[in-house]
Each structure stands twice: as structure tokens, then as C-alpha cells.
Enzyme design. Sequence first.
Site, PDB file in Angstrom:
ATOM      1  N   ASP A 190       0.822  -1.219   0.000  1.00 38.74           N
ATOM      2  CA  ASP A 190       0.000   0.000   0.000  1.00 38.74           C
ATOM      3  C   ASP A 190       0.852   1.263   0.000  1.00 38.74           C
ATOM      4  OD1 ASP A 190       0.969  -0.275   2.604  1.00 38.74           O
ATOM      5  OD2 ASP A 190      -0.958  -0.858   3.435  1.00 38.74           O
ATOM      6  N   ASN A 238      -7.048  -3.009  14.311  1.00 36.75           N
ATOM      7  CA  ASN A 238      -8.445  -3.223  13.913  1.00 36.75           C
ATOM      8  C   ASN A 238      -8.596  -4.411  12.961  1.00 36.75           C
ATOM      9  OD1 ASN A 238      -7.367  -2.245  11.547  1.00 36.75           O
ATOM     10  ND2 ASN A 238      -8.779  -0.534  11.318  1.00 36.75           N
ATOM     11  N   HIS A 281      -6.898  -4.885  10.087  1.00 35.30           N
ATOM     12  CA  HIS A 281      -6.633  -4.657   8.662  1.00 35.30           C
ATOM     13  C   HIS A 281      -5.364  -5.370   8.217  1.00 35.30           C
ATOM     14  CE1 HIS A 281      -4.230  -0.603   9.314  1.00 35.30           C
ATOM     15  NE2 HIS A 281      -3.436  -1.649   9.451  1.00 35.30           N
ATOM     16  N   GLU A 288      -9.297  -2.131   5.380  1.00 32.56           N
ATOM     17  CA  GLU A 288      -9.894  -1.831   6.674  1.00 32.56           C
ATOM     18  C   GLU A 288     -11.111  -2.728   6.908  1.00 32.56           C
ATOM     19  OE1 GLU A 288      -8.109  -0.047   8.495  1.00 32.56           O
ATOM     20  OE2 GLU A 288      -7.813   2.020   7.838  1.00 32.56           O
TER      21      GLU A 288
HETATM   22  P1  PGA Z   1       2.720  -1.772  12.568  1.00 31.97           P
HETATM   23  O1  PGA Z   1       1.516  -1.668  11.509  1.00 31.97           O
HETATM   24  O2  PGA Z   1       3.683  -2.779  12.027  1.00 31.97           O
HETATM   25  O3  PGA Z   1       3.297  -0.406  12.594  1.00 31.97           O
HETATM   26  O4  PGA Z   1       2.106  -2.211  13.855  1.00 31.97           O
HETATM   27  C1  PGA Z   1       0.905  -2.836  11.086  1.00 31.97           C
HETATM   28  C2  PGA Z   1      -0.313  -2.502  10.266  1.00 31.97           C
HETATM   29  O5  PGA Z   1      -1.028  -1.535  10.584  1.00 31.97           O
HETATM   30  O6  PGA Z   1      -0.576  -3.229   9.288  1.00 31.97           O
END
Ligand code: PGA
Length: 249
Positions: free
Chosen positions: A76, A145, A147, A152
Site C-alpha cells: 500500500d 483493527n 486490517h 480496513e
Molecule cells: P505496525 O503496523 O507494524 O506499525 O504495527 C501494522 C499494520 O497496521 O498493518
Amino acid sequence: MNNSGEPETIVGEAEYLMIRLADEIVGGILEHAAAGRTYVLGLATGSTPLPLYAELVRRHRNEGLSFQNVVTFNLDEYEHLKPDDPMSYHAFMRKELFDHVDIKLELTFIPPAFYEDELSAAQAYERTITQYGGIDLQIVGIGSNGHIGFNEPGSEQTTRTRRVELTEATRRAAAKGFGGLENVPTHAMTMGVETIMEARRIILLATGAHKAAIVQKAMSGNISSTVPATFLQDHSSAAWYLDTSAAGR
Ligand code: PGA
């Protein structure tokens, strides 16, 4: 699920996990190089994979690991961040990995942050993945959450690469780096759930006690778009790499 019906789960200290994951990636790179083929690696950003990238850089520097046959696709990118914006995932990947190894930069693909037509931009990204024969190994993190990429809650199993609106929870999680919630982009371009699921192998990497609750839901909750990571339960070769804190539940 693997053949035994249990999700493949690797649990250990974070350092062990990163070494083990680096071993798997390097094994793939070398095997494909020996066969004269490119290895297509799907990459994630965020804080979780940082020690993995550090380990890959170390192996390039100290052990002669070459990325000459590696093609990468990132999950992304935030909308409207220039590639040299330090908060962009383009900049992140260069800083953490690409600038320190011998990868061919023209073979590193990241969803675009700018586009005239979001649909054709998304389709072009998908076409490029197909052109290189699909993703051999996709690394994914997990948001609190549930995702994966920027898919999302509410993202269905059939989603493909597309422009998405970020949830408040995701924007809040990123706010510190951006110097305030108001600076966090509201939209992004992400691979879809189905795009991710087409990878021949998927490794979900999660570290830290703050991920324990969502990891438990993702691994054993009902499969639904409410927690997009639950879709990985249906993949024939998905592995969960968890540190002892993230595996706490
Ligand atoms: P993080 O993010 O590795 O910074 O915890 C993971 C994500 O949101 O996919």
C-alpha cells in the site's frame, strides 16, 4: 490452514522470528536464482518488519546475499505523498531496505500515491503483479483493527487493488509519525484482500502485547470482513509469525 488443519504458527522471541523469516526469504531468493528465475516478494511497511529489513541488509553486507533476481510489490501507499516525503512508503522502503542492497530499483513496485484515474492506476498495479508471475511470498502486518494492507474492516474477500478511505483508528495509529492526526492522509491505495490471497505463500508478522487480542481474533474468530485478517485462515499456505507477546492469548 496447512495439511493438519491447524494454522502454521511460529512463536518465539522477536529476534528469532526475524532470523527465521529472513531464512525463508533467502531460501526463496537462492532457489529461484539457481533456477534462473526472479523471486517475487510482497512487502509490508510499519514498525513490525523493521528488524526483518535490518536482517536482510545485514545478510547482503556480511554474507553476500544478492537481490539481483528479486522483484518486490508493496501492499500500500498513502495518497498524495511524494516519493521523497519521509512519511511515504516509497521513502520508507528506500531508507529501510532498497538503498542498502543491490536490488534493481526499477523492479520495486509500490502502489501509486498520485493518479489521474484511480481505477486504471489500480488495474495497472494488478497487471504488473501478473506480468511478473504473481507473488511468491507476501509479508503482511496486522492493524489493531484487523486490517491487512489498508484493507480496513468491511473489506470483502473479493476486493482488488483500489483507493480506500482510512479509518480513524488507522489514522490515529499513524498520527505520531505525521506530527498530528490532521497531517495523516485520509486515503490510500492498497492491494485488495483477494490480491493478497493470490500470493503463493503469506506470512503474517505480529509483535507486541498490543497485537495479542487482534491476533487471537484473526486466527480463531469467524471469517468475515469485520476482521479482514481472518481471511488468511482460508489460505493454503499462510503462516503466523508471532513473538511471545503477540501470541499471549
Ligand atoms: P505496525 O503496523 O507494524 O506499525 O504495527 C501494522 C499494520 O497496521 O498493518
